[in-house]
Write a protein that holds these residues in place. Structure first.
Motif, PDB file in Angstrom:
ATOM      1  N   LEU A  55      80.333 -49.352  72.628  1.00 39.09           N
ATOM      2  CA  LEU A  55      80.982 -49.372  71.315  1.00 39.09           C
ATOM      3  C   LEU A  55      82.493 -49.560  71.414  1.00 39.09           C
ATOM      4  O   LEU A  55      83.131 -49.981  70.441  1.00 39.09           O
ATOM      5  N   LEU A 111      71.194 -54.439  70.430  1.00 37.88           N
ATOM      6  CA  LEU A 111      71.690 -55.075  69.208  1.00 37.88           C
ATOM      7  C   LEU A 111      73.169 -55.397  69.328  1.00 37.88           C
ATOM      8  O   LEU A 111      73.618 -56.475  68.900  1.00 37.88           O
ATOM      9  N   ALA A 112      73.944 -54.488  69.900  1.00 40.00           N
ATOM     10  CA  ALA A 112      75.380 -54.730  70.086  1.00 40.00           C
ATOM     11  C   ALA A 112      75.622 -55.972  70.924  1.00 40.00           C
ATOM     12  O   ALA A 112      76.497 -56.796  70.617  1.00 40.00           O
ATOM     13  N   ASP A 137      75.671 -57.355  57.300  1.00 36.85           N
ATOM     14  CA  ASP A 137      74.346 -57.738  57.781  1.00 36.85           C
ATOM     15  C   ASP A 137      73.870 -59.020  57.129  1.00 36.85           C
ATOM     16  O   ASP A 137      73.309 -59.899  57.789  1.00 36.85           O
ATOM     17  N   LEU A 165      77.680 -54.235  63.277  1.00 34.81           N
ATOM     18  CA  LEU A 165      76.683 -53.423  63.976  1.00 34.81           C
ATOM     19  C   LEU A 165      76.279 -52.231  63.126  1.00 34.81           C
ATOM     20  O   LEU A 165      75.080 -51.941  62.968  1.00 34.81           O
ATOM     21  N   ARG A 166      77.251 -51.531  62.553  1.00 36.04           N
ATOM     22  CA  ARG A 166      76.929 -50.368  61.718  1.00 36.04           C
ATOM     23  C   ARG A 166      76.142 -50.782  60.482  1.00 36.04           C
ATOM     24  O   ARG A 166      75.190 -50.096  60.069  1.00 36.04           O
ATOM     25  N   GLN A 197      82.034 -54.210  65.273  1.00 42.88           N
ATOM     26  CA  GLN A 197      81.659 -52.836  64.944  1.00 42.88           C
ATOM     27  C   GLN A 197      81.101 -52.680  63.530  1.00 42.88           C
ATOM     28  O   GLN A 197      80.058 -52.048  63.318  1.00 42.88           O
ATOM     29  N   LEU A 217      74.675 -59.102  68.820  1.00 43.46           N
ATOM     30  CA  LEU A 217      75.668 -59.400  67.790  1.00 43.46           C
ATOM     31  C   LEU A 217      76.987 -59.863  68.400  1.00 43.46           C
ATOM     32  O   LEU A 217      77.693 -60.683  67.802  1.00 43.46           O
ATOM     33  N   ARG A 264      74.155 -53.381  60.101  1.00 44.84           N
ATOM     34  CA  ARG A 264      72.776 -53.726  60.452  1.00 44.84           C
ATOM     35  C   ARG A 264      71.978 -52.487  60.832  1.00 44.84           C
ATOM     36  O   ARG A 264      70.796 -52.372  60.507  1.00 44.84           O
ATOM     37  N   LEU A 265      72.611 -51.534  61.500  1.00 46.22           N
ATOM     38  CA  LEU A 265      71.922 -50.293  61.826  1.00 46.22           C
ATOM     39  C   LEU A 265      71.632 -49.479  60.565  1.00 46.22           C
ATOM     40  O   LEU A 265      70.640 -48.741  60.522  1.00 46.22           O
ATOM     41  N   VAL A 302      82.335 -56.404  70.541  1.00 51.54           N
ATOM     42  CA  VAL A 302      81.273 -55.924  69.655  1.00 51.54           C
ATOM     43  C   VAL A 302      81.800 -55.865  68.219  1.00 51.54           C
ATOM     44  O   VAL A 302      82.791 -55.179  67.947  1.00 51.54           O
ATOM     45  N   ALA A 323      70.193 -49.849  70.088  1.00 49.49           N
ATOM     46  CA  ALA A 323      71.532 -50.107  69.561  1.00 49.49           C
ATOM     47  C   ALA A 323      72.385 -50.879  70.562  1.00 49.49           C
ATOM     48  O   ALA A 323      73.162 -51.766  70.184  1.00 49.49           O
TER      49      ALA A 323
END
Length: 290
Positions: free
Chosen positions: A44, A215-216, A249, A54-55, A51, A219, A57-58, A49, A212
Motif C-alpha cells: 500500500l 488487486l493492487a 471503480d 483500490l479502496r 490508492q 490496478l 473497488r474494495l 498503486v 487485496a
C-alpha cells in the motif's frame, strides 16, 4: 475474485507459505495474519498503486460480500448500476445503499467524522464507544469491536464490519479504511464469539489480504497503461476524465466533465487503446473502469 500469482509481477510477492499453511491454533493463525498485513502495508505504500481506486473497488467487494451474506441476489454489476445510474431524486434501494455506505467509509480519511457520514443513523458518541472496545493486536482489536457491536446491536452487521475494519486500519496506522474483514468473514463467523471469532477474523484477514495484494498489482499495471496513453488524448477535459478513472471503480460517460457525445467518444477511444474496460457488456447505459 482471487488473483493468481501471475498478477504479482510489479509489486513484492506475498510469500506462498502465508496462504498455503493450514494452522489450527489461534497463535499460529495470528502469526500468519500478521505476516499478511505486514506485506500489505508494504504494498500500500508503493507509489504505483492507485490508492483511491483500490479502496473504491474494495468497497464494492465489501458491499457485495455483505449482500451475499444477507441472502440477497444482487452482485457487483447490479450494485454499480444502482449507484452510477442513479437519477437525481431516486433512491438506490437497499443493495445500492449498502454500496454507498462502504464508498463513504473509504473515500475520506479514517475518522469519527467520516464514519458518521457513512453511518448517519448512529450517534458519534456511540461510534466512539464501539471503536474503543478493542484492545491488543490489530486483528484482536477489530474482532473485539465486531463482537461488541454485534452483541449490543445484532441487526447492525454492516456498521459492525465497517467499524471493525476502521479499528483495524487505525491499529495499523493507515490513514484510510481498507475493507478486509468485511470481505473475508463468512456468514457463520458473525455468530461466533470470543476466541472462535478472533480465529475467524485472523483467517478472514489472511484471505482478503492476499486478494487485496493481487488487486493492487492488477490496478497498478492498469493505471500505468492509462497514464501511458493519456498524452494521446486531445479532448478538452480528458485530463480530468483520466483522473476520475484513476480514482473510481466505475464511471458512466455522463459523469465525465465533457459533453455527452464527446464523453462517449473518449470512453470508446480509451477502450480501443486498452486503457479502460467496458464493465457491463451492454450497448446502452454503459459503465467504464480500468
Amino acid at each position: 475474485m482471487t488473483y493468481a500469482h501471475d498478477d504479482f509481477d510489479t509489486l513484492p510477492r506475498m510469500p506462498s507459505w502465508i496462504t498455503s499453511s493450514r494452522p489450527e491454533t489461534l497463535e499460529d493463525v495470528a502469526f500468519l495474519s500478521g505476516a499478511a498485513l505486514a506485506h500489505l502495508h508494504v504494498v500500500l505504500d508503493r507509489s504505483e498503486v492507485p490508492q483511491s481506486l483500490l479502496r473504491d473497488r474494495l468497497s464494492l467487494t465489501a458491499a457485495e460480500a455483505c449482500i451475499v451474506r444477507s441472502g440477497r441476489s444482487e452482485r457487483a454489476g447490479e450494485l454499480r448500476d444502482a449507484v452510477h445510474l442513479l437519477r437525481s431524486g431516486d433512491l438506490p434501494g437497499p443493495a445500492g445503499e449498502t454500496y454507498l455506505t462502504w464508498r463513504r467509509a473509504v473515500e475520506r480519511p479514517n475518522s469519527v467524522k467520516t464514519l458518521c457520514r457513512a453511518l448517519p443513523g448512529i450517534e458519534a458518541g456511540q461510534l466512539v464507544e464501539w471503536l474503543d472496545a478493542g484492545q491488543g493486536s490489530p486483528v484482536s482489536r477489530a474482532a473485539a469491536v465486531l463482537e461488541t457491536v454485534l452483541t449490543q446491536a445484532p441487526r447492525k452487521e454492516i456498521p459492525a464490519l465497517i467499524l471493525a475494519d476502521a479499528a483495524l486500519a487505525q491499529a495499523l496506522g493507515r490513514d484510510h479504511l481498507v475493507p478486509l474483514l468485511a470481505v473475508g468473514v463468512k456468514r457463520a463467523d458473525l455468530r461466533k464469539r470470543g476466541d472462535e471469532l478472533r480465529l475467524a477474523c485472523h483467517r478472514a484477514v489472511t484471505r482478503s489480504t492476499f486478494d487485496a495484494v493481487g488487486l493492487a498489482a492488477d490496478l497498478a499495471r492498469r493505471a500505468d497503461r492509462l497514464n501511458a496513453v493519456a498524452p494521446k488524448l486531445r479532448a478538452k477535459g480528458a485530463g480530468a476524465a483520466v483522473e476520475m478513472f484513476l480514482t473510481r471503480d466505475a464511471v458512466a460517460p455522463s459523469e465525465l466533465p465533457l459533453p455527452d457525445r464527446a464523453a462517449r467518444r473518449l470512453c470508446d477511444r480509451l477502450v480501443d487503446l486498452g486503457a479502460v474496460r467496458e464493465l457491463t457488456g451492454r450497448d446502452t447505459f454503459r459503465l467504464y473502469g480500468v
